[in-house]
Scaffold this motif. Structure first.
Motif, short mmCIF file in Angstrom:
data_model
loop_
_atom_site.label_atom_id
_atom_site.label_comp_id
_atom_site.label_asym_id
_atom_site.label_seq_id
_atom_site.Cartn_x
_atom_site.Cartn_y
_atom_site.Cartn_z
N VAL A 4 4.79 2.11 8.01
CA VAL A 4 4.21 3.29 7.40
C VAL A 4 2.70 3.20 7.51
CG1 VAL A 4 3.97 4.62 5.28
CG2 VAL A 4 6.13 3.49 5.77
N ALA A 5 2.07 4.26 7.97
CA ALA A 5 0.62 4.31 8.08
C ALA A 5 0.08 5.29 7.04
CB ALA A 5 0.20 4.74 9.47
N TYR A 6 -0.76 4.79 6.16
CA TYR A 6 -1.37 5.63 5.14
C TYR A 6 -2.72 6.11 5.65
CZ TYR A 6 2.17 3.28 2.38
OH TYR A 6 3.36 2.79 1.92
N THR A 7 -2.97 7.40 5.51
CA THR A 7 -4.24 7.93 6.00
C THR A 7 -5.25 8.18 4.89
OG1 THR A 7 -3.37 10.19 5.92
CG2 THR A 7 -3.14 9.01 8.00
N ASN A 8 -4.80 8.16 3.63
CA ASN A 8 -5.74 8.32 2.52
C ASN A 8 -5.17 7.68 1.26
OD1 ASN A 8 -4.15 10.30 1.03
ND2 ASN A 8 -4.73 11.75 2.61
N TYR A 9 -6.01 7.54 0.26
CA TYR A 9 -5.66 6.87 -0.99
C TYR A 9 -4.47 7.52 -1.68
CZ TYR A 9 -6.25 5.13 -5.77
OH TYR A 9 -6.04 4.57 -7.01
N GLU A 10 -4.40 8.82 -1.67
CA GLU A 10 -3.33 9.53 -2.37
C GLU A 10 -1.95 9.23 -1.79
OE1 GLU A 10 -6.24 11.11 -1.45
OE2 GLU A 10 -7.03 11.04 -3.49
N GLU A 11 -1.87 8.87 -0.53
CA GLU A 11 -0.59 8.57 0.10
C GLU A 11 -0.05 7.19 -0.24
OE1 GLU A 11 -1.05 9.10 4.29
OE2 GLU A 11 -1.12 11.29 4.14
N LEU A 12 -0.89 6.32 -0.77
CA LEU A 12 -0.43 4.98 -1.12
C LEU A 12 0.61 5.05 -2.23
CD1 LEU A 12 -3.81 3.04 -1.26
CD2 LEU A 12 -2.00 2.78 0.43
N PRO A 13 1.56 4.12 -2.23
CA PRO A 13 2.52 4.08 -3.33
C PRO A 13 1.83 3.69 -4.63
CG PRO A 13 2.82 2.20 -1.87
CD PRO A 13 1.80 3.09 -1.24
N LEU A 24 -3.97 -3.31 3.79
CA LEU A 24 -5.11 -2.54 3.30
C LEU A 24 -6.41 -3.34 3.35
CD1 LEU A 24 -3.62 -0.79 0.15
CD2 LEU A 24 -4.38 0.32 2.26
N LEU A 25 -6.33 -4.61 2.98
CA LEU A 25 -7.52 -5.43 2.91
C LEU A 25 -7.83 -6.14 4.22
CD1 LEU A 25 -7.06 -7.00 -0.64
CD2 LEU A 25 -8.40 -4.99 0.01
N GLY A 26 -6.92 -6.07 5.18
CA GLY A 26 -7.15 -6.73 6.46
C GLY A 26 -7.06 -8.24 6.36
N ILE A 27 -6.15 -8.73 5.52
CA ILE A 27 -5.96 -10.17 5.34
C ILE A 27 -4.51 -10.51 5.62
CG2 ILE A 27 -7.85 -10.37 3.66
CD1 ILE A 27 -5.78 -10.33 1.41
N SER A 28 -4.20 -11.80 5.65
CA SER A 28 -2.83 -12.23 5.88
C SER A 28 -1.99 -12.02 4.61
CB SER A 28 -2.78 -13.70 6.29
OG SER A 28 -3.16 -14.51 5.18
N ILE A 29 -0.69 -12.01 4.79
CA ILE A 29 0.20 -11.86 3.63
C ILE A 29 0.04 -13.06 2.70
CG2 ILE A 29 2.60 -11.73 2.87
CD1 ILE A 29 3.18 -10.09 5.37
N SER A 30 -0.10 -14.25 3.24
CA SER A 30 -0.27 -15.42 2.37
C SER A 30 -1.58 -15.33 1.58
CB SER A 30 -0.21 -16.72 3.18
OG SER A 30 -1.24 -16.77 4.13
N SER A 31 -2.62 -14.79 2.19
CA SER A 31 -3.89 -14.59 1.46
C SER A 31 -3.74 -13.53 0.38
CB SER A 31 -5.00 -14.18 2.42
OG SER A 31 -5.32 -15.24 3.28
#
Length: 67
Positions: A4-13, A24-31
């Motif tokens: 799923v690609a979110y294009t704006n804040y309102e689309e986020l769950p 969202l933060l551009g980090i690894s899942i473990s991070s």
């Protein structure tokens, strides 16, 4: 699982899991899991799941970027 690609804040769950937070933060899942366990990070436990309310994440980012 469907990508799923979110294009704006309102689309986020309403609640973000570790995978979504990482993307969202551009980090690894473990991070993202490490971050979710930090004392001042707004993660909450719902059953066995650790999630982050999107509005609390935005507030946390606002506070952290004002320093």
């Amino acid at each position: 699982m469907k990508e799923v690609a979110y294009t704006n804040y309102e689309e986020l769950p309403l609640f973000l899991n570790a995978e979504t937070l990482a993307k969202l933060l551009g980090i690894s899942i473990s991070s993202s899991y490490e971050l979710m366990h930090e004392k001042d990070f707004p993660a909450i436990r719902i059953g066995s799941r650790l999630v982050v309310p999107k509005d609390k994440l935005q507030h946390w980012i606002d506070v952290k970027t004002k320093k």
